[in-house]
Design a protein around this motif. Structure first.
Motif, PDB file in Angstrom:
ATOM      1  N   ALA A 355      29.362  26.340  28.732  1.00 19.60           N
ATOM      2  CA  ALA A 355      30.024  26.286  30.034  1.00 19.60           C
ATOM      3  C   ALA A 355      29.374  27.276  30.983  1.00 19.60           C
ATOM      4  CB  ALA A 355      31.506  26.598  29.890  1.00 19.60           C
ATOM      5  N   LEU A 356      29.616  27.033  32.272  1.00 21.76           N
ATOM      6  CA  LEU A 356      29.239  27.988  33.311  1.00 21.76           C
ATOM      7  C   LEU A 356      30.431  28.920  33.542  1.00 21.76           C
ATOM      8  CD1 LEU A 356      27.584  25.505  35.838  1.00 21.76           C
ATOM      9  CD2 LEU A 356      26.468  26.862  34.057  1.00 21.76           C
ATOM     10  N   LYS A 357      30.179  30.232  33.644  1.00 19.20           N
ATOM     11  CA  LYS A 357      31.263  31.211  33.711  1.00 19.20           C
ATOM     12  C   LYS A 357      31.294  31.862  35.085  1.00 19.20           C
ATOM     13  CE  LYS A 357      31.118  32.140  28.748  1.00 19.20           C
ATOM     14  NZ  LYS A 357      31.087  33.168  27.669  1.00 19.20           N
ATOM     15  N   PHE A 358      32.484  31.822  35.692  1.00 18.50           N
ATOM     16  CA  PHE A 358      32.701  32.415  37.010  1.00 18.50           C
ATOM     17  C   PHE A 358      33.798  33.480  36.908  1.00 18.50           C
ATOM     18  CE2 PHE A 358      30.761  28.374  37.827  1.00 18.50           C
ATOM     19  CZ  PHE A 358      29.990  28.545  38.966  1.00 18.50           C
ATOM     20  N   THR A 359      33.680  34.488  37.785  1.00 21.81           N
ATOM     21  CA  THR A 359      34.652  35.588  37.811  1.00 21.81           C
ATOM     22  C   THR A 359      35.113  35.814  39.237  1.00 21.81           C
ATOM     23  OG1 THR A 359      33.590  36.664  35.920  1.00 21.81           O
ATOM     24  CG2 THR A 359      35.088  38.009  37.252  1.00 21.81           C
ATOM     25  N   LEU A 360      36.435  35.762  39.439  1.00 23.16           N
ATOM     26  CA  LEU A 360      37.037  36.058  40.744  1.00 23.16           C
ATOM     27  C   LEU A 360      37.554  37.493  40.717  1.00 23.16           C
ATOM     28  CD1 LEU A 360      38.348  35.368  43.532  1.00 23.16           C
ATOM     29  CD2 LEU A 360      40.338  34.553  42.237  1.00 23.16           C
ATOM     30  N   VAL A 361      37.202  38.287  41.738  1.00 24.53           N
ATOM     31  CA  VAL A 361      37.652  39.666  41.870  1.00 24.53           C
ATOM     32  C   VAL A 361      38.350  39.818  43.219  1.00 24.53           C
ATOM     33  CG1 VAL A 361      36.997  42.102  41.905  1.00 24.53           C
ATOM     34  CG2 VAL A 361      35.734  40.488  40.460  1.00 24.53           C
ATOM     35  N   CYS A 362      39.603  40.278  43.178  1.00 28.45           N
ATOM     36  CA  CYS A 362      40.350  40.541  44.409  1.00 28.45           C
ATOM     37  C   CYS A 362      41.280  41.720  44.175  1.00 28.45           C
ATOM     38  CB  CYS A 362      41.127  39.302  44.863  1.00 28.45           C
ATOM     39  SG  CYS A 362      42.300  38.678  43.625  1.00 28.45           S
ATOM     40  N   PHE A 363      41.906  42.184  45.250  1.00 28.10           N
ATOM     41  CA  PHE A 363      42.714  43.401  45.180  1.00 28.10           C
ATOM     42  C   PHE A 363      44.077  43.175  45.816  1.00 28.10           C
ATOM     43  CE2 PHE A 363      38.321  44.649  45.035  1.00 28.10           C
ATOM     44  CZ  PHE A 363      38.280  45.649  44.090  1.00 28.10           C
ATOM     45  N   VAL A 364      45.065  43.914  45.301  1.00 29.22           N
ATOM     46  CA  VAL A 364      46.421  43.908  45.878  1.00 29.22           C
ATOM     47  C   VAL A 364      46.783  45.337  46.249  1.00 29.22           C
ATOM     48  CG1 VAL A 364      47.239  41.853  44.667  1.00 29.22           C
ATOM     49  CG2 VAL A 364      47.412  44.087  43.562  1.00 29.22           C
ATOM     50  N   ASP A 365      47.734  45.479  47.166  1.00 28.41           N
ATOM     51  CA  ASP A 365      48.104  46.794  47.688  1.00 28.41           C
ATOM     52  C   ASP A 365      48.869  47.629  46.666  1.00 28.41           C
ATOM     53  OD1 ASP A 365      48.179  48.656  49.930  1.00 28.41           O
ATOM     54  OD2 ASP A 365      50.336  48.299  49.924  1.00 28.41           O
ATOM     55  N   ASP A 366      49.619  46.987  45.765  1.00 29.28           N
ATOM     56  CA  ASP A 366      50.414  47.694  44.759  1.00 29.28           C
ATOM     57  C   ASP A 366      50.093  47.096  43.400  1.00 29.28           C
ATOM     58  OD1 ASP A 366      52.255  48.995  43.204  1.00 29.28           O
ATOM     59  OD2 ASP A 366      53.928  48.695  44.571  1.00 29.28           O
ATOM     60  N   ILE A 367      49.655  47.938  42.489  1.00 28.03           N
ATOM     61  CA  ILE A 367      49.225  47.445  41.181  1.00 28.03           C
ATOM     62  C   ILE A 367      50.371  46.809  40.405  1.00 28.03           C
ATOM     63  CG2 ILE A 367      49.631  49.626  39.976  1.00 28.03           C
ATOM     64  CD1 ILE A 367      47.055  49.062  38.402  1.00 28.03           C
ATOM     65  N   GLU A 368      51.614  47.175  40.732  1.00 30.62           N
ATOM     66  CA  GLU A 368      52.750  46.588  40.018  1.00 30.62           C
ATOM     67  C   GLU A 368      52.887  45.094  40.291  1.00 30.62           C
ATOM     68  OE1 GLU A 368      56.436  48.639  40.282  1.00 30.62           O
ATOM     69  OE2 GLU A 368      55.516  50.623  40.354  1.00 30.62           O
ATOM     70  N   THR A 369      52.305  44.626  41.392  1.00 29.63           N
ATOM     71  CA  THR A 369      52.357  43.193  41.719  1.00 29.63           C
ATOM     72  C   THR A 369      51.130  42.443  41.225  1.00 29.63           C
ATOM     73  OG1 THR A 369      51.297  43.523  43.894  1.00 29.63           O
ATOM     74  CG2 THR A 369      53.699  43.752  43.777  1.00 29.63           C
ATOM     75  N   ALA A 370      50.201  43.125  40.540  1.00 29.91           N
ATOM     76  CA  ALA A 370      48.938  42.498  40.171  1.00 29.91           C
ATOM     77  C   ALA A 370      49.134  41.354  39.174  1.00 29.91           C
ATOM     78  CB  ALA A 370      47.986  43.545  39.589  1.00 29.91           C
ATOM     79  N   GLU A 371      49.936  41.565  38.133  1.00 27.94           N
ATOM     80  CA  GLU A 371      50.098  40.535  37.110  1.00 27.94           C
ATOM     81  C   GLU A 371      50.762  39.287  37.687  1.00 27.94           C
ATOM     82  OE1 GLU A 371      49.009  40.369  34.018  1.00 27.94           O
ATOM     83  OE2 GLU A 371      47.945  42.258  34.343  1.00 27.94           O
ATOM     84  N   ARG A 372      51.776  39.474  38.501  1.00 28.36           N
ATOM     85  CA  ARG A 372      52.445  38.305  39.099  1.00 28.36           C
ATOM     86  C   ARG A 372      51.511  37.564  40.045  1.00 28.36           C
ATOM     87  NH1 ARG A 372      55.523  38.308  43.738  1.00 28.36           N
ATOM     88  NH2 ARG A 372      55.661  40.583  43.667  1.00 28.36           N
ATOM     89  N   THR A 373      50.730  38.311  40.830  1.00 30.89           N
ATOM     90  CA  THR A 373      49.788  37.659  41.745  1.00 30.89           C
ATOM     91  C   THR A 373      48.685  36.940  40.977  1.00 30.89           C
ATOM     92  OG1 THR A 373      50.231  39.400  43.370  1.00 30.89           O
ATOM     93  CG2 THR A 373      48.268  38.056  43.704  1.00 30.89           C
ATOM     94  N   LYS A 374      48.225  37.543  39.886  1.00 33.04           N
ATOM     95  CA  LYS A 374      47.203  36.881  39.068  1.00 33.04           C
ATOM     96  C   LYS A 374      47.732  35.577  38.495  1.00 33.04           C
ATOM     97  CE  LYS A 374      44.237  37.653  35.047  1.00 33.04           C
ATOM     98  NZ  LYS A 374      43.802  38.625  33.995  1.00 33.04           N
TER      99      LYS A 374
END
Length: 405
Positions: A355-374
């Motif tokens: 397979a071809l492998k891609f990686t998306l990198v982005c940021f959120v203002d509060d790390i506590e919301t990172a898992e839900r946003t992901k």
């Protein structure tokens, strides 16, 4: 035959039975003394019985007023109790303990008065008793230290008042003043906690002054305690000093998301000996302060609360890589919590075996919301890939690449 379980005994059914029995015995003694001609003795017994009955009734009423009054005044649900719990920060259990202590001291005082009144007619003069109590109350001075009941009571009162004022100011700082400043909750907790330690130290010094302990004598006491610390209190002293270091350096603050060994969670409280960490499964992890100072601790939010999100996907070799990049960027930008600066990026990570492998990198203002946003981004990417008919291949073992020989 024994009484049935739960049945009231005669003494429980009639609480006045012992007094009635004592009255009957006294009446028999008075009658016997009168018959035998000891009229003065019988008259003495009658007069003492009348006086002691009146005194007992008065002391009983005082006891009832003190017991019920302390319960009503300091009950956690009373106005005074609610104020003490809310403003001073006293626990409900501490209020209950205070009520028991006040009631116990009042009963001791009542018993002393009753004993004095009972023993005085039999030759034990109240002056002698009070002289003995006075000697114990004012005590003796030994090496500049006054050991007496009065000095100990004064020291306890001064210590209690100083500690009470410290807790009031500490609670005011924590709930009223510091939330109005721009300080983060971790700094506010450090300030209020250190103020509590300083206030407790001042309370000890003021209480020691009441019994003649000055700074020089405290130094001698501290020297003696250092010997005990050297033998058996090293760990406690180490944890206490480590707690002060944590509060001063603020490498770990209340509310921080930290990783300690295999556990991670949010710091809820930094105590004198240990730190309470609430793990992600809502359990409480008690960590000695020395471990946090000397060990490796990962703090997700030490410098800022910005969190990074990484999403990796695999697509089939025949897929349109430009379309894959565009839909991944679109899925990230569709989330309101994803920051525009730094902007989301998609990296073509690797030509995989299957397979071809891609990686998306982005940021959120509060790390506590990172898992839900992901999670929301994953849902959106999968939906867009299915709409664009972009296939996610399954691992293929034994075949390096499509069309390879």
């Amino acid at each position: 035959a024994r009484p049935a379980a739960g049945a009231a005994t005669p003494a429980q059914a009639n609480p006045w039975a012992p007094a009635r029995t004592l009255g009957r015995i006294l009446a028999m003694i008075v009658f016997a003394a009168a018959v035998l001609g000891y009229i003065a003795f019988a008259n003495f017994l009658i007069n003492q019985a009348i006086v002691l009955t009146i005194l007992a009734c008065g002391l009983f009423l005082i006891d009832v007023v003190v017991q019920d009054g302390a319960e009503a005044l300091l009950h956690p649900d009373s106005p005074v109790g609610v104020w003490l719990v809310g403003m001073v920060g006293l626990r409900r259990s501490m209020l209950a303990q205070t009520i028991v202590v006040i009631q116990g001291l009042a009963r001791v005082a009542i018993l002393v008065v009753a004993a004095t009144a009972v023993l005085e007619p039999w030759g034990v003069q109240s002056q002698d008793m009070f002289r003995t109590l006075r000697a114990a109350y004012f005590g003796y001075a030994v090496g500049g230290v006054t050991l007496s009941l009065s000095s100990l009571i004064a020291a306890a009162v001064v210590f209690g008042i100083a500690l009470f004022v410290t807790r009031v100011i500490q609670n005011w700082l924590r709930s009223r003043l510091l939330p109005q400043t721009r300080l983060d909750p971790g700094v506010g907790n450090s300030i209020s906690t250190i103020f509590g330690y300083v206030g407790a130290l001042v309370a000890v010094l003021l209480a020691g002054a009441q019994i003649g302990l000055d700074a020089q004598k405290f130094a001698l006491v501290a020297g003696g305690l250092s010997v005990g610390i050297g033998f058996g209190l090293q760990t406690i002293a180490n944890n206490f000093v480590s707690g002060l270091i944590l509060l001063w350096e603020r490498g770990i603050r209340v509310g921080d998301w930290v990783v300690v060994g295999a556990e991670q969670g949010f710091v809820r409280r930094i105590n004198a000996r240990s730190t309470e960490i609430e793990t992600l499964d809502r359990a409480t992890l008690i960590v000695p302060n020395s471990m946090l100072v000397t060990g490796a601790v990962k703090n997700w939010v030490l410098n800022d609360r910005v969190g990074r999100i990484i999403v990796m996907i695999n697509v089939a070799y025949e897929s349109d890589v430009e379309a894959v990049r565009d839909l991944m960027l679109a899925a990230a930008k569709a989330q309101e919590l994803v920051l525009a600066i730094p902007a989301p990026t998609v990296q073509f990570s690797e030509f995989g075996d299957w397979a071809l492998k891609f990686t998306l990198v982005c940021f959120v203002d509060d790390i506590e919301t990172a898992e839900r946003t992901k999670s929301d981004i994953n849902f959106d990417i999968l939906r867009r890939m299915r709409e664009a008919d972009i296939r996610i291949p399954y691992p293929q073992f034994g075949q390096i690449r499509p069309g390879a020989k």
